[in-house]
Design a protein around this motif. Structure first.
Motif, mmCIF file in Angstrom:
data_model
loop_
_atom_site.group_PDB
_atom_site.id
_atom_site.type_symbol
_atom_site.label_atom_id
_atom_site.label_comp_id
_atom_site.label_asym_id
_atom_site.label_seq_id
_atom_site.Cartn_x
_atom_site.Cartn_y
_atom_site.Cartn_z
ATOM 1 N N LEU A 216 -40.920 -53.647 45.067
ATOM 2 C CA LEU A 216 -40.081 -54.307 46.061
ATOM 3 C C LEU A 216 -39.670 -53.362 47.184
ATOM 4 N N ILE A 217 -39.826 -52.066 46.973
ATOM 5 C CA ILE A 217 -39.331 -51.077 47.941
ATOM 6 C C ILE A 217 -40.062 -51.225 49.271
ATOM 7 N N GLY A 218 -39.270 -51.412 50.322
ATOM 8 C CA GLY A 218 -39.827 -51.495 51.663
ATOM 9 C C GLY A 218 -40.469 -52.829 52.030
ATOM 10 N N ARG A 219 -40.349 -53.836 51.176
ATOM 11 C CA ARG A 219 -40.985 -55.147 51.442
ATOM 12 C C ARG A 219 -40.141 -55.969 52.402
ATOM 13 N N VAL A 220 -40.024 -55.500 53.651
ATOM 14 C CA VAL A 220 -39.201 -56.201 54.635
ATOM 15 C C VAL A 220 -39.795 -57.552 55.016
ATOM 16 N N ASP A 221 -41.059 -57.794 54.634
ATOM 17 C CA ASP A 221 -41.651 -59.104 54.908
ATOM 18 C C ASP A 221 -40.978 -60.204 54.110
ATOM 19 N N LEU A 222 -40.193 -59.833 53.109
ATOM 20 C CA LEU A 222 -39.488 -60.827 52.299
ATOM 21 C C LEU A 222 -38.149 -61.231 52.904
ATOM 22 N N LEU A 223 -37.782 -60.596 54.028
ATOM 23 C CA LEU A 223 -36.520 -60.921 54.698
ATOM 24 C C LEU A 223 -36.786 -61.786 55.926
ATOM 25 N N ASP A 224 -35.900 -62.727 56.166
ATOM 26 C CA ASP A 224 -35.961 -63.571 57.357
ATOM 27 C C ASP A 224 -34.699 -63.366 58.183
ATOM 28 N N LEU A 225 -34.861 -63.507 59.497
ATOM 29 C CA LEU A 225 -33.707 -63.425 60.384
ATOM 30 C C LEU A 225 -33.062 -64.798 60.482
ATOM 31 N N LEU A 226 -31.758 -64.869 60.237
ATOM 32 C CA LEU A 226 -31.033 -66.134 60.311
ATOM 33 C C LEU A 226 -30.392 -66.277 61.683
ATOM 34 N N PRO A 227 -30.290 -67.504 62.195
ATOM 35 C CA PRO A 227 -29.610 -67.707 63.474
ATOM 36 C C PRO A 227 -28.123 -67.433 63.336
ATOM 37 N N GLY A 228 -27.509 -66.945 64.397
ATOM 38 C CA GLY A 228 -26.085 -66.656 64.360
ATOM 39 C C GLY A 228 -25.248 -67.921 64.347
ATOM 40 N N VAL A 229 -24.076 -67.806 63.791
ATOM 41 C CA VAL A 229 -23.159 -68.945 63.734
ATOM 42 C C VAL A 229 -22.357 -69.053 65.016
ATOM 43 N N ALA A 231 -21.609 -67.591 69.230
ATOM 44 C CA ALA A 231 -22.341 -67.160 70.429
ATOM 45 C C ALA A 231 -22.543 -65.645 70.424
ATOM 46 N N ARG A 232 -21.561 -64.909 69.965
ATOM 47 C CA ARG A 232 -21.688 -63.450 69.936
ATOM 48 C C ARG A 232 -22.747 -63.025 68.914
ATOM 49 N N GLN A 233 -22.782 -63.715 67.778
ATOM 50 C CA GLN A 233 -23.801 -63.390 66.779
ATOM 51 C C GLN A 233 -25.207 -63.669 67.304
ATOM 52 N N ASN A 234 -25.343 -64.697 68.112
ATOM 53 C CA ASN A 234 -26.657 -65.037 68.661
ATOM 54 C C ASN A 234 -27.181 -63.968 69.618
ATOM 55 N N GLN A 235 -26.282 -63.112 70.113
ATOM 56 C CA GLN A 235 -26.707 -62.049 71.023
ATOM 57 C C GLN A 235 -27.220 -60.811 70.285
ATOM 58 N N LEU A 236 -27.053 -60.791 68.954
ATOM 59 C CA LEU A 236 -27.517 -59.637 68.181
ATOM 60 C C LEU A 236 -29.026 -59.701 67.972
ATOM 61 N N ASP A 237 -29.669 -58.573 68.169
ATOM 62 C CA ASP A 237 -31.099 -58.466 67.890
ATOM 63 C C ASP A 237 -31.279 -57.627 66.626
ATOM 64 N N LEU A 238 -31.539 -58.292 65.508
ATOM 65 C CA LEU A 238 -31.650 -57.609 64.223
ATOM 66 C C LEU A 238 -33.097 -57.286 63.850
ATOM 67 N N ARG A 239 -34.014 -57.520 64.751
ATOM 68 C CA ARG A 239 -35.418 -57.269 64.437
ATOM 69 C C ARG A 239 -35.713 -55.814 64.101
ATOM 70 N N PRO A 240 -35.021 -54.827 64.728
ATOM 71 C CA PRO A 240 -35.319 -53.433 64.346
ATOM 72 C C PRO A 240 -35.082 -53.125 62.867
ATOM 73 N N ILE A 241 -34.199 -53.891 62.213
ATOM 74 C CA ILE A 241 -33.903 -53.619 60.804
ATOM 75 C C ILE A 241 -35.121 -53.887 59.929
ATOM 76 N N ILE A 242 -35.890 -54.905 60.280
ATOM 77 C CA ILE A 242 -37.037 -55.266 59.449
ATOM 78 C C ILE A 242 -38.355 -54.950 60.150
ATOM 79 N N HIS A 243 -38.288 -53.983 61.081
ATOM 80 C CA HIS A 243 -39.494 -53.632 61.830
ATOM 81 C C HIS A 243 -40.529 -52.969 60.934
#
Length: 536
Positions: A216-229, A231-243
Motif C-alpha cells: 500500500l505504500i505510496g499508492r496515491v492512485d487509491l486517493l481521490d480529490l473531493l470537492p470543497g464544501v 468557497a474557500r475550500q474550492n480554492q485549494l489545489d490538493l493535487r500536489p499531495i497525490i502527485h
C-alpha cells in the motif's frame, strides 16, 4: 517539583533544581553538524539504526533529502496535531502543519533524488486509528508513531497539565501518591489498543484489495480529490499531495536496504578495534600509538562502544587503554568516551572533542617543538565536551565557542574559551585558565566553574540570570583555593603546560584573579562535596 532524586539521577543533576527541558541541540547548526552526529552514533554502536525527527512544514522534503544524504536510517515526519501537553499553548495552536502535507512532500522528494530506497519513513502527530495508518501508508510511510492515543488508552484525560507535577490520573507525575492512587493503566490496555488498530488496518486492506501494508505504500492512485464544501475550500489545489509521474513511478516506494551505510568507513577506528579488542575482552589495558589526520573522525567512539557493550561505562576504569595519538584529529575526538579509555593527543583537534563522554580521560597538548604560547592559542574547536556526564579533559590551549554546554559531570581544564561557555551546565567542574567570550553560564543550573580573569572583563561577559560570582580569597573558601590548586597541578601533570606551571609558581598572586561561578540555587558549602561524590 518534578526533579526528584530519580529524575536528577537520570539527568545528572541535583534534586529540586529546575531544568530546561528539552535542552537545545547546540551541537547541530547545519546539515553537516547533523551528519557528524549521525556518524558519531553509528561509530559508538554500528548495529543501531539512527532516526531523525523532522517537523512537517513547507520545504521539509528538501531537509529530508539532506538527512538521507547524511546517512540517517529513518526519517520521522511529525505533524502538528500530536505532541506533549507540556508544550506552550502558542506552539500547540499555531506551530507546524499536518503530517499529510509533510509526508507527501518528503516521499516525493526522496523518490525523485534516488533516496527513498535507502531510508525508512515514519509518520506521527495525531495518528489514532487504523484508517490513519492506511492513509499514512498511501502517502509514503512504512512506519507509524503513536503517542497521545495510547496515553488516553492508559487513562490520560488530556488535561494538559503535564508540566505541573499534579496529573489527576497519575500518568505525568513523579508524585508517588498520585501515581499509586490514580494511575490505572495496564499493559493489556496498551496491547488491546494496538490490536484494535491492527485489526482495523487489516479490514481496510481487505476493502482496498491489497494483500499487505507494504503493497500500500505510496499508492496515491487509491486517493481521490473531493470537492470543497465551502468557497474557500474550492480554492485549494490538493493535487500536489497525490502527485506522481513516470519518473517517480520508476523509483522505489519503500526502504530496500537494512541500513544507510556511511561513505566514511572509519578505517582507522576499525583498525584500532582489531588491535585492542583482545585487551578489551581481557580487561588488561595497554598502550597503543597511532598517527591521525583531520579525516579520521570520531576516534575513540568505536572503542568506547566495545568497552561499554562488554563492561559498562566504567567497567574498565581501573585498567584503562592508553591511546597515544599524534597529528590533527578530526571531529568528535573521544565522543562518548567510556571509563577505561584514556586518549592523549600530541597535536590539535577539531569540533566536538569529548562530546557525550561518560568517563576516562582526554589530554590535548601542542605538537612537540611548537613555539607558540599555549594559553593564547586554540587547540580544539567548537562545542567540545557537549553533554558530557563524566570523565576528565585537560587541554594545554584554548577551546572554541560553546565549551562544556550541557556538561553534566565532566571535569575539564582549558586555558581559554569562546562565547557561551558552560551554557545549560548541570554538573561537573570547568576550570578556565584564561579569558572567555560572552554569555558565560547562561542557563547553568548545576556544577561550578573557576575562571582566571587577568583582564578584569569577565564580570561583564557572564549571563547573570541563573549564576552568581564570588572570589575565593576569603577564609571560608579556603577549601576552594586548595581544590583549585589541586586541579591546576593535575592539569600540569597531564599536559606539561608552561602556563599552568607559571600559575602554580605564583599561586598566591594569581588566586585573587580567579572567579568562582556557581548557580544561584546551589549551596556554596555543598559544591565540593557533590563533586567529590562522583566516582567517574
Amino acid at each position: 517539583g518534578k526533579v526528584n532524586q530519580l529524575i536528577a539521577t537520570l539527568r545528572f543533576s541535583v534534586p529540586g533544581v529546575t531544568l530546561i527541558s528539552p535542552p537545545p541541540h547546540h551541537d547541530i547548526y547545519s546539515i553537516e553538524d547533523l551528519a557528524q552526529l549521525i556518524f558519531d552514533l553509528k561509530q559508538v554502536n554500528p548495529k543501531a539504526l539512527i532516526s531523525v525527527k523532522l517537523v512537517s512544514r513547507p520545504g521539509v522534503g528538501t531537509i529530508a533529502a539532506g538527512v538521507a544524504k547524511a546517512y540517517a536510517d529513518m526519517i520521522t515526519i511529525s505533524g502538528y496535531d500530536g505532541g506533549t501537553a507540556a508544550s506552550p499553548l502558542t506552539s500547540i495552536r499555531y506551530a507546524g502543519s499536518p503530517w499529510e502535507l509533510g509526508l507527501a512532500e518528503t516521499h516525493q522528494t526522496l523518490r525523485a533524488n534516488d533516496l527513498r530506497g535507502k531510508v525508512r519513513v515514519q509518520a506521527d502527530g495525531g495518528l489514532k486509528t487504523g484508517l490513519d495508518v492506511v492513509k499514512a501508508a498511501i502517502l509514503g510511510a512504512e512506519s507509524f508513531g503513536f503517542g497521545t492515543a495510547p496515553m488516553v488508552a492508559l487513562g490520560c484525560k488530556y488535561l494538559r497539565i503535564c508540566h505541573l507535577n499534579n496529573c489527576a490520573t497519575g500518568v505525568a507525575t513523579q508524585n508517588q501518591e498520585l501515581r499509586d492512587g490514580y494511575y490505572k493503566g495496564t499493559v493489556e490496555m496498551a496491547k488491546n489498543f494496538f490490536l484494535f488498530v491492527a485489526e482495523e488496518v487489516r479490514e481496510w486492506l481487505a476493502v482496498l484489495g491489497v494483500a499487505s501494508l507494504q503493497e500500500l505504500i505510496g499508492r496515491v492512485d487509491l486517493l481521490d480529490l473531493l470537492p470543497g464544501v465551502t468557497a474557500r475550500q474550492n480554492q485549494l489545489d490538493l493535487r500536489p499531495i497525490i502527485h506522481t509521474d513516470d519518473l517517480l513511478e520508476s523509483k522505489p516506494q519503500y526502504c530496500q536496504q537494512e541500513r544507510n551505510a556511511p561513505w566514511d568507513k572509519g578505517l582507522l577506528a576499525e583498525e584500532m578495534v582489531v588491535d585492542m579488542l583482545p585487551a578489551i575482552e581481557a580487561k588488561s589495558g595497554g598502550r597503543f600509538e597511532y598517527q591521525v589526520s583531520n579525516c579520521d573522525r570520531s576516534i575513540g567512539a568505536r572503542l568506547s562502544g566495545e568497552i561499554a557493550r562488554r563492561h559498562g561505562n566504567q567497567g574498565m576504569a581501573t585498567s584503562p587503554l592508553e591511546l597515544r595519538l599524534s597529528g590533527v584529529a578530526g571531529q568528535s575526538l573521544g565522543a562518548w568516551n567510556a571509563g577505561g579509555l584514556d586518549i592523549y593527543l600530541d597535536g590539535d583537534a577539531n569540533d566536538y572533542v569529548g562530546k557525550g563522554m561518560a568517563g576516562g580521560k582526554i589530554v590535548l597538548t601542542p605538537p612537540q617543538g611548537s613555539q607558540f604560547a599555549s594559553h593564547k592559542t586554540p587547540i580544539m574547536g567548537n562545542t567540545c565536551l557537549y553533554g558530557a556526564t563524566g570523565g576528565r579533559l585537560f587541554a594545554s590551549g584554548r577551546a572554541g565557542e560553546r565549551f562544556a554546554v550541557r556538561n553534566s559531570g565532566a571535569q575539564a581544564v582549558v586555558e581559554g574559551a569562546g562565547d557561551h561557555c558552560c551554557e545549560y551546565m548541570t554538573g561537573g567542574v570547568v576550570t578556565i585558565l584564561g579569558p572567555t567570550g560572552y554569555n558565560f553560564g547562561a542557563g547553568m543550573t548545576g556544577g561550578f566553574a573557576y575562571v582566571l580573569d587577568m583582564e578584569r572583563k569577565f564580570y561583564d561577559r557572564v549571563n547573570m540570570e541563573l549564576v552568581e560570582l564570588s572570589r575565593i580569597t576569603t577564609e571560608p573558601l579556603e577549601n576552594h583555593r586548595n581544590y583549585l590548586r589541586e586541579v591546576i597541578e593535575g592539569h600540569v601533570e597531564a599536559t606539561g603546560s608552561e602556563w599552568g606551571a607559571t600559575l602554580l609558581e605564583d599561586f598566591g598572586d594569581y588566586v585573587s584573579k580567579f572567579w568562582l561561578v556557581k548557580p544561584k540555587s546551589a549551596s556554596l558549602n555543598s559544591l565540593l562535596a557533590t563533586t567529590r561524590a562522583r566516582p567517574e
